[in-house]
Design an enzyme around this catalytic site. Structure first.
Site, PDB file in Angstrom:
ATOM      1  N   ASP A  25      -7.300   7.432   1.748  1.00  0.00           N
ATOM      2  CA  ASP A  25      -8.008   8.171   2.795  1.00  0.00           C
ATOM      3  C   ASP A  25      -8.375   9.540   2.220  1.00  0.00           C
ATOM      4  O   ASP A  25      -8.202   9.799   1.020  1.00  0.00           O
ATOM      5  CB  ASP A  25      -7.169   8.254   4.081  1.00  0.00           C
TER       6      ASP A  25
ATOM      7  N   CYS B 266      -2.376   7.978   0.371  1.00  0.00           N
ATOM      8  CA  CYS B 266      -2.724   8.772   1.552  1.00  0.00           C
ATOM      9  C   CYS B 266      -1.897  10.058   1.455  1.00  0.00           C
ATOM     10  O   CYS B 266      -1.419  10.398   0.365  1.00  0.00           O
ATOM     11  CB  CYS B 266      -2.505   8.000   2.863  1.00  0.00           C
TER      12      CYS B 266
ATOM     13  N   THR C 122       1.081  10.798   2.636  1.00  0.00           N
ATOM     14  CA  THR C 122       2.481  10.496   2.337  1.00  0.00           C
ATOM     15  C   THR C 122       2.676   9.198   1.562  1.00  0.00           C
ATOM     16  O   THR C 122       3.765   8.969   1.019  1.00  0.00           O
ATOM     17  CB  THR C 122       3.273  10.336   3.645  1.00  0.00           C
TER      18      THR C 122
ATOM     19  N   HIS D 268      16.142 -12.376  -8.067  1.00  0.00           N
ATOM     20  CA  HIS D 268      15.157 -11.619  -7.284  1.00  0.00           C
ATOM     21  C   HIS D 268      14.031 -12.516  -6.790  1.00  0.00           C
ATOM     22  O   HIS D 268      13.434 -12.241  -5.750  1.00  0.00           O
ATOM     23  CB  HIS D 268      14.591 -10.473  -8.123  1.00  0.00           C
TER      24      HIS D 268
ATOM     25  N   HIS E 155      12.533  -5.760  -9.152  1.00  0.00           N
ATOM     26  CA  HIS E 155      13.277  -6.448  -8.093  1.00  0.00           C
ATOM     27  C   HIS E 155      12.382  -7.037  -7.009  1.00  0.00           C
ATOM     28  O   HIS E 155      12.709  -8.066  -6.416  1.00  0.00           O
ATOM     29  CB  HIS E 155      14.270  -5.493  -7.422  1.00  0.00           C
TER      30      HIS E 155
END
Ligand code: RB5
Length: 145
Positions: free
Chosen positions: A11, A69, A71, A137, A102
């Protein structure tokens, strides 16, 4: 190498970092599919870009994705709503390594307002260079599907 082509999107709050990451990817020889946004000044909605990158990955247009973005959180939530996508928000090289080893993460999510450019570039390199460890995994990742 797990990834040869990368879809990238952000964004407005992640635009500057996206531009840096795309440049680094191209310089390193990756095919880059830039799905926007196009500038840092026009306010846009991160779900649109998270979805676009996620669908590019699941449709096979790109091997992996990078989303940015403010965060990394909102756009990772958006990407993770597309079945088959495992987007991981990373703040350091350890999370970037472990999300590949993982979780077989196929989308790296970064927050321009939270991580510096050098850390972000280190996360990108680690994410791209680390292989999924498989074994125990693989069973867990399969359950995510
Ligand atoms: C945009 O202001 C901001 O909310 C967005 O970039 C992101 O941080 C949301 O998770």
């Amino acid at each position: 190498m797990a990834f040869k082509s990368i879809a990238i999107g952000s964004d407005h709050a992640g635009f500057d970092l996206k531009a840096k990451l795309a440049e680094e990817l191209r310089t390193s020889g990756y095919e880059v599919l830039d799905l926007g946004t196009k500038d840092a000044t026009t306010s846009v909605d991160y779900p649109d870009f998270g979805k676009a990158v996620a669908e590019a990955v699941t449709s096979g247009k790109a091997d992996g994705g990078v989303v940015v973005c403010g965060t990394g959180i909102g756009i990772s939530i958006a990407a993770n709503r597309v079945p088959g996508v495992r987007a991981a928000v990373c703040h350091d090289v350890t999370s970037a390594r472990l999300c590949r080893e993982h979780n077989d993460a196929n989308v790296l999510a970064l927050g321009q307002r939270l991580v510096g450019e050098v850390v972000a570039l280190d996360c990108l390199k680690t994410f791209l260079d680390t292989e999924f460890a498989g074994d125990r995994h693989a069973r867990r990742v399969q359950k995510l599907g």
